[in-house]
Motif scaffolding. Structure first.
Motif, PDB file in Angstrom:
ATOM      1  N   GLU A 185      -5.131   1.156  11.478  1.00  0.00           N
ATOM      2  CA  GLU A 185      -3.800   1.645  11.810  1.00  0.00           C
ATOM      3  C   GLU A 185      -2.885   0.575  12.426  1.00  0.00           C
ATOM      4  OE1 GLU A 185      -0.606   4.111  11.941  1.00  0.00           O
ATOM      5  OE2 GLU A 185      -2.522   4.446  10.901  1.00  0.00           O
ATOM      6  N   THR A 214       3.102  -3.946  10.401  1.00  0.00           N
ATOM      7  CA  THR A 214       3.940  -4.222   9.230  1.00  0.00           C
ATOM      8  C   THR A 214       5.276  -3.494   9.362  1.00  0.00           C
ATOM      9  OG1 THR A 214       2.044  -4.541   7.765  1.00  0.00           O
ATOM     10  CG2 THR A 214       4.128  -3.961   6.722  1.00  0.00           C
ATOM     11  N   GLU A 215       5.219  -2.229   9.705  1.00  0.00           N
ATOM     12  CA  GLU A 215       6.436  -1.414   9.821  1.00  0.00           C
ATOM     13  C   GLU A 215       7.314  -1.904  10.972  1.00  0.00           C
ATOM     14  OE1 GLU A 215       4.719   2.434  10.181  1.00  0.00           O
ATOM     15  OE2 GLU A 215       4.036   2.479   8.081  1.00  0.00           O
ATOM     16  N   GLU A 222       0.836  -6.941   5.663  1.00  0.00           N
ATOM     17  CA  GLU A 222       0.561  -5.947   4.627  1.00  0.00           C
ATOM     18  C   GLU A 222      -0.522  -6.424   3.671  1.00  0.00           C
ATOM     19  OE1 GLU A 222       1.356  -2.284   2.399  1.00  0.00           O
ATOM     20  OE2 GLU A 222       1.524  -2.965   4.469  1.00  0.00           O
ATOM     21  N   TYR A 261      -3.786  -5.962   5.421  1.00  0.00           N
ATOM     22  CA  TYR A 261      -4.065  -4.519   5.432  1.00  0.00           C
ATOM     23  C   TYR A 261      -4.585  -4.053   4.070  1.00  0.00           C
ATOM     24  CZ  TYR A 261      -2.974   0.508   5.908  1.00  0.00           C
ATOM     25  OH  TYR A 261      -3.034   1.873   5.951  1.00  0.00           O
ATOM     26  N   LYS A 306      -1.069  -1.417   9.721  1.00  0.00           N
ATOM     27  CA  LYS A 306      -0.005  -0.615   9.103  1.00  0.00           C
ATOM     28  C   LYS A 306       1.212  -0.536  10.023  1.00  0.00           C
ATOM     29  CE  LYS A 306       0.665   4.022   7.091  1.00  0.00           C
ATOM     30  NZ  LYS A 306       1.596   4.627   8.055  1.00  0.00           N
ATOM     31  N   THR A 331       0.822  -1.214   0.000  1.00  0.00           N
ATOM     32  CA  THR A 331       0.000   0.000   0.000  1.00  0.00           C
ATOM     33  C   THR A 331       0.851   1.257   0.000  1.00  0.00           C
ATOM     34  OG1 THR A 331      -0.087   0.046   2.431  1.00  0.00           O
ATOM     35  CG2 THR A 331      -1.797  -1.219   1.276  1.00  0.00           C
ATOM     36  N   ARG A 332       2.165   1.084   0.182  1.00  0.00           N
ATOM     37  CA  ARG A 332       3.112   2.198   0.160  1.00  0.00           C
ATOM     38  C   ARG A 332       4.502   1.612   0.031  1.00  0.00           C
ATOM     39  NH1 ARG A 332       2.004  -0.597   4.547  1.00  0.00           N
ATOM     40  NH2 ARG A 332       3.101  -0.177   6.497  1.00  0.00           N
TER      41      ARG A 332
END
Length: 346
Positions: free
Chosen positions: A325, A331-332, A305, A308, A328, A180-181
């Motif tokens: 949130e 994942t990070e 991810e 998500y 997200k 997603t990013r």
């Protein structure tokens, strides 16, 4: 009947199938939803003869087809029926999607506890039996890795060689298809892992999601059954050990960004204790365990991810930004933890 049972079980069709295919099963049947969501759905099934079964089927919103292959999951559990690995007794597999809209299999219900939080851990286990549960969890993993796959009919279950390389290719492909990013840590860890893959020894069964809450535990702390074989394969056994220690945070361990904080309750062993117990039993060299921990964190980042992304796309139902949130952030955090684990390697 709950919405999940109504959507996941065609009661008339499944009832007919059970009576025709499961020895001793007799209607009427009572279906209750136990667990599931992003994973395969699990239902309790009770019949008129006081038999208690469990039915497993794919989630209502499919993700990776390979992760929801009922025939594959059933084949593994069925192959282990007469092994030293504790698994439920299989009762039947239905591949005909006309019966229930998707394949499913049935196994016996196993009594015991699933330790999902600290309240359960403290109420059903003592400090001594929490220690025993830690040991039994590792000992059961060594039994999984000791199975002779040719003797149980699993020689052709999957490729034997190149497990980590195959997994890196698979999950990096999933990451790039669903991200997603941009997250540069995912790319950095992928490149570093690909350069540093340890030599794989003889392939063993790899559970793929081995942790305490995927097992049924007795009040004495003994593992009664290993569950949730949906991503099992053949490959490098240390991948299971690495993943177990990523899920696990013992009373004296540094905090993990992952789940399973309930194992911080007194009595549970610490991560290094699990690793040492495994090494002592198997004789395997675990000096490279940080590689496998890094791989586990990275793989989990890719998996979360994907969940998500499916939520953002509406495939798994509506969620608010605040509800999404944590996916997200996790994942990070997992990607960052993978980099930290890699930094510990020589």
């Amino acid at each position: 009947m709950s919405d999940t049972v109504s959507a996941g079980i065609d009661s008339p069709n499944v009832s007919k199938w059970l009576e025709a295919n499961v020895e001793g099963a007799k209607g009427p049947f009572k279906f209750e939803f136990i667990a599931g969501g992003h994973s395969n759905l699990t239902f309790s099934v009770r019949d008129a003869n006081q038999n208690h079964y469990v039915l497993r089927r794919p989630p209502l919103s499919h993700g990776l087809a390979s992760a929801h292959d009922m025939g594959r999951e059933h084949r593994m559990i069925d192959a282990l029926q007469n092994s030293n690995v504790p698994v439920p007794r299989t009762r039947g597999l239905c591949s005909d999607i006309e019966v229930n809209g998707a394949p499913f299999y049935v196994m016996n219900f196993v009594d015991g506890h699933i330790i999902r939080d600290s309240t359960i851990a403290e109420s059903v286990l003592t400090e001594q039996t929490r220690t025993r549960a830690s040991e039994s969890l590792v000992e059961t993993l060594t039994k999984i890795h000791a199975v002779d796959v040719s003797k149980v009919g699993l020689q052709d279950f999957s490729r034997h060689e190149g497990y980590i390389a195959r997994q890196l290719k698979r999950w990096y492909g999933q990451w790039n298809a669903q991200k997603t990013r941009e997250l540069s840590s995912i790319d950095r860890v992928y490149e570093e892992l690909a350069k540093r893959i340890p030599e794989q020894g003889q392939a063993t069964i790899v559970h793929g999601d081995y942790r305490l809450d995927n097992c049924i535990v007795s009040s004495q702390g003994e593992i009664q059954a290993v569950l949730d074989w949906e991503i099992c394969t053949l490959g490098d056994p240390l991948a299971d050990l690495g993943l177990l220690t990523v899920y696990w945070t013992g009373p004296g361990d540094e905090p993990s960004p992952w789940m399973s904080q309930y194992t911080t309750v007194s009595g549970f062993l610490n991560r290094n204790d699990l690793i040492e117990h495994y090494a002592k039993i198997t004789g395997r060299d675990v000096s490279n365990i940080e590689f496998y921990r890094a791989f586990a964190y990275w793989k989990l980042a890719c998996i979360v991810e994907g969940v998500y992304a499916r939520y953002l796309g509406g495939a798994l139902g509506e969620k608010t930004a605040a509800e999404l949130e944590p996916f997200k952030s996790q994942t990070e955090a997992a990607a960052n933890s993978a980099e930290v684990a890699l930094s510990r390697l020589n």
